[in-house]
Scaffold this motif. Structure first.
Motif, PDB file in Angstrom:
ATOM      1  N   SER A 144       0.854  -1.199   0.000  1.00  0.00           N
ATOM      2  CA  SER A 144       0.000   0.000   0.000  1.00  0.00           C
ATOM      3  C   SER A 144       0.886   1.244   0.000  1.00  0.00           C
ATOM      4  O   SER A 144       2.025   1.219   0.479  1.00  0.00           O
ATOM      5  CB  SER A 144      -0.925   0.012   1.219  1.00  0.00           C
ATOM      6  OG  SER A 144      -0.172   0.016   2.423  1.00  0.00           O
ATOM      7  N   PHE A 145       0.350   2.333  -0.532  1.00  0.00           N
ATOM      8  CA  PHE A 145       1.085   3.596  -0.609  1.00  0.00           C
ATOM      9  C   PHE A 145       0.303   4.688   0.108  1.00  0.00           C
ATOM     10  O   PHE A 145      -0.929   4.660   0.156  1.00  0.00           O
ATOM     11  CB  PHE A 145       1.293   4.016  -2.073  1.00  0.00           C
ATOM     12  CG  PHE A 145       2.084   3.029  -2.893  1.00  0.00           C
ATOM     13  CD1 PHE A 145       3.463   2.974  -2.798  1.00  0.00           C
ATOM     14  CD2 PHE A 145       1.432   2.154  -3.758  1.00  0.00           C
ATOM     15  CE1 PHE A 145       4.194   2.066  -3.555  1.00  0.00           C
ATOM     16  CE2 PHE A 145       2.143   1.254  -4.518  1.00  0.00           C
ATOM     17  CZ  PHE A 145       3.537   1.205  -4.420  1.00  0.00           C
ATOM     18  N   SER A 146       1.036   5.646   0.636  1.00  0.00           N
ATOM     19  CA  SER A 146       0.399   6.794   1.284  1.00  0.00           C
ATOM     20  C   SER A 146       1.304   8.012   1.141  1.00  0.00           C
ATOM     21  O   SER A 146       2.514   7.886   0.949  1.00  0.00           O
ATOM     22  CB  SER A 146       0.138   6.510   2.769  1.00  0.00           C
ATOM     23  OG  SER A 146       1.355   6.222   3.444  1.00  0.00           O
ATOM     24  N   VAL A 147       0.701   9.199   1.212  1.00  0.00           N
ATOM     25  CA  VAL A 147       1.450  10.448   1.155  1.00  0.00           C
ATOM     26  C   VAL A 147       1.525  11.030   2.559  1.00  0.00           C
ATOM     27  O   VAL A 147       0.490  11.247   3.206  1.00  0.00           O
ATOM     28  CB  VAL A 147       0.784  11.453   0.197  1.00  0.00           C
ATOM     29  CG1 VAL A 147       1.527  12.794   0.233  1.00  0.00           C
ATOM     30  CG2 VAL A 147       0.758  10.902  -1.220  1.00  0.00           C
ATOM     31  N   LEU A 148       2.737  11.275   3.037  1.00  0.00           N
ATOM     32  CA  LEU A 148       2.950  11.853   4.353  1.00  0.00           C
ATOM     33  C   LEU A 148       3.469  13.277   4.203  1.00  0.00           C
ATOM     34  O   LEU A 148       4.144  13.611   3.224  1.00  0.00           O
ATOM     35  CB  LEU A 148       3.954  11.021   5.144  1.00  0.00           C
ATOM     36  CG  LEU A 148       3.637   9.524   5.331  1.00  0.00           C
ATOM     37  CD1 LEU A 148       4.737   8.866   6.143  1.00  0.00           C
ATOM     38  CD2 LEU A 148       2.290   9.344   6.008  1.00  0.00           C
ATOM     39  N   GLN A 157       5.201   6.928   0.887  1.00  0.00           N
ATOM     40  CA  GLN A 157       5.686   5.786   1.641  1.00  0.00           C
ATOM     41  C   GLN A 157       4.992   4.511   1.164  1.00  0.00           C
ATOM     42  O   GLN A 157       3.804   4.522   0.856  1.00  0.00           O
ATOM     43  CB  GLN A 157       5.409   5.969   3.135  1.00  0.00           C
ATOM     44  CG  GLN A 157       6.608   5.694   4.003  1.00  0.00           C
ATOM     45  CD  GLN A 157       6.318   5.926   5.478  1.00  0.00           C
ATOM     46  OE1 GLN A 157       5.252   5.601   5.980  1.00  0.00           O
ATOM     47  NE2 GLN A 157       7.289   6.466   6.178  1.00  0.00           N
ATOM     48  N   ALA A 158       5.758   3.438   1.075  1.00  0.00           N
ATOM     49  CA  ALA A 158       5.212   2.130   0.706  1.00  0.00           C
ATOM     50  C   ALA A 158       5.263   1.226   1.926  1.00  0.00           C
ATOM     51  O   ALA A 158       6.252   1.219   2.666  1.00  0.00           O
ATOM     52  CB  ALA A 158       6.005   1.525  -0.440  1.00  0.00           C
ATOM     53  N   ARG A 159       4.205   0.439   2.114  1.00  0.00           N
ATOM     54  CA  ARG A 159       4.124  -0.445   3.276  1.00  0.00           C
ATOM     55  C   ARG A 159       3.805  -1.877   2.855  1.00  0.00           C
ATOM     56  O   ARG A 159       2.942  -2.100   2.006  1.00  0.00           O
ATOM     57  CB  ARG A 159       3.052   0.027   4.262  1.00  0.00           C
ATOM     58  CG  ARG A 159       3.382   1.306   4.997  1.00  0.00           C
ATOM     59  CD  ARG A 159       2.251   1.721   5.934  1.00  0.00           C
ATOM     60  NE  ARG A 159       2.591   2.876   6.730  1.00  0.00           N
ATOM     61  CZ  ARG A 159       3.197   2.816   7.918  1.00  0.00           C
ATOM     62  NH1 ARG A 159       3.494   1.635   8.443  1.00  0.00           N
ATOM     63  NH2 ARG A 159       3.467   3.926   8.575  1.00  0.00           N
ATOM     64  N   SER A 167      10.419   4.747   2.230  1.00  0.00           N
ATOM     65  CA  SER A 167      10.190   6.037   1.586  1.00  0.00           C
ATOM     66  C   SER A 167      10.696   5.960   0.155  1.00  0.00           C
ATOM     67  O   SER A 167      11.804   5.472  -0.099  1.00  0.00           O
ATOM     68  CB  SER A 167      10.909   7.156   2.346  1.00  0.00           C
ATOM     69  OG  SER A 167      10.355   7.316   3.633  1.00  0.00           O
ATOM     70  N   LEU A 168       9.900   6.468  -0.777  1.00  0.00           N
ATOM     71  CA  LEU A 168      10.230   6.363  -2.191  1.00  0.00           C
ATOM     72  C   LEU A 168      10.686   7.702  -2.750  1.00  0.00           C
ATOM     73  O   LEU A 168      10.236   8.754  -2.305  1.00  0.00           O
ATOM     74  CB  LEU A 168       9.013   5.867  -2.976  1.00  0.00           C
ATOM     75  CG  LEU A 168       8.412   4.539  -2.512  1.00  0.00           C
ATOM     76  CD1 LEU A 168       7.245   4.152  -3.405  1.00  0.00           C
ATOM     77  CD2 LEU A 168       9.463   3.438  -2.510  1.00  0.00           C
ATOM     78  N   PRO A 169      11.570   7.655  -3.770  1.00  0.00           N
ATOM     79  CA  PRO A 169      12.081   8.886  -4.373  1.00  0.00           C
ATOM     80  C   PRO A 169      11.079   9.497  -5.344  1.00  0.00           C
ATOM     81  O   PRO A 169      11.266   9.486  -6.559  1.00  0.00           O
ATOM     82  CB  PRO A 169      13.338   8.407  -5.107  1.00  0.00           C
ATOM     83  CG  PRO A 169      13.015   6.999  -5.494  1.00  0.00           C
ATOM     84  CD  PRO A 169      12.195   6.450  -4.350  1.00  0.00           C
TER      85      PRO A 169
END
Length: 235
Positions: A144-148, A157-159, A167-169
């Motif tokens: 799952s992905f989310s924006v922090l 961020q990927a979980r 954390s993704l670039p």
């Protein structure tokens, strides 16, 4: 090619145009029509692959031949005919029966930001294909992905359940876009003789920002995903 080298290449992965190939499962009958290609598409040890048809940039009806035993069978597989995308062939024991299975990795299609391969695992004793769990469905269920928002910045961020978030670039200053899976799926057999798949997480531009690396094992008559890890891809 090891997966770290592939991730580096994937970060700048731009090809020509998608082939639009489709895939049909192998038939259950054991008939072996005569092969028509004079030279093998590829040979790995005693295993040779031949195609009976080449149309629209795609090889159809692949025959797997064991030069050592003289046995062969044709399968309703397809793979692109472009140079550099020849099928990969491995021999390894994936189901733990003490015998050797033939693993054929074909390329279904490629294009700008797209690269899809498919695995075909043949039990050489029965010449039937072994079932492989779909890596894309599994990856979409697990990742799952989310924006922090941190210190005035947006971070994607990927979980994966039970693992430390990654954390993704991704530059999301002006957009809340999240990565998606589906356009890059690569199978390979690793140094331990295990089947693996890499599924890239990409932005709408085609840029790959992470790869889910899946390792398979034999479970209840099917090759199923046993482990998944997520690695970011440096831009």
């Amino acid at each position: 090619m090891n997966h770290r080298r592939f991730l580096t290449i994937l970060a700048a992965f731009v090809l020509l145009e998608a082939t639009g190939c489709t895939f049909s499962p192998a038939p259950d009958d054991s008939s072996t029509p005569a092969r028509t290609s004079a030279a093998p598409l590829v040979q790995e040890g005693p295993i040779r692959l031949y195609a009976s048809q080449n149309s629209d940039g795609v090889y159809h009806h692949i025959t797997v031949e064991n030069e050592k035993t003289g046995s062969s069978r044709q399968y309703d597989w397809q793979t692109v005919s472009s140079p550099g995308y020849e099928p990969l062939v491995y021999q390894t024991d994936l189901n733990g029966d003490g015998g050797v299975e033939v693993v054929v990795i074909t390329t279904r299609g490629y294009g700008t930001g797209t690269y899809i391969t498919e695995p075909h695992i043949v039990d050489w004793n029965s010449t039937k294909e072994l079932e492989v769990q779909d890596p894309l469905d599994y990856t979409r269920e697990q990742v799952s992905f989310s924006v922090l928002h941190r210190e005035g910045k947006q971070i994607v961020q990927a979980r994966v359940p039970g693992q430390t978030p990654v954390s993704l670039p991704v530059n999301t200053v002006h957009s809340a876009e999240l990565p998606q899976f589906g356009s890059v799926i690569r199978y390979y057999v690793d140094d331990k003789g295990l089947l693996n798949a890499e599924v890239a997480a990409q932005m709408s531009s085609g840029e790959a920002v992470a790869a889910a690396i899946l390792q398979y094992s034999w479970q209840s008559g099917v090759l199923r995903v046993e482990d998944i890890t997520l690695e970011p891809i440096a831009s």
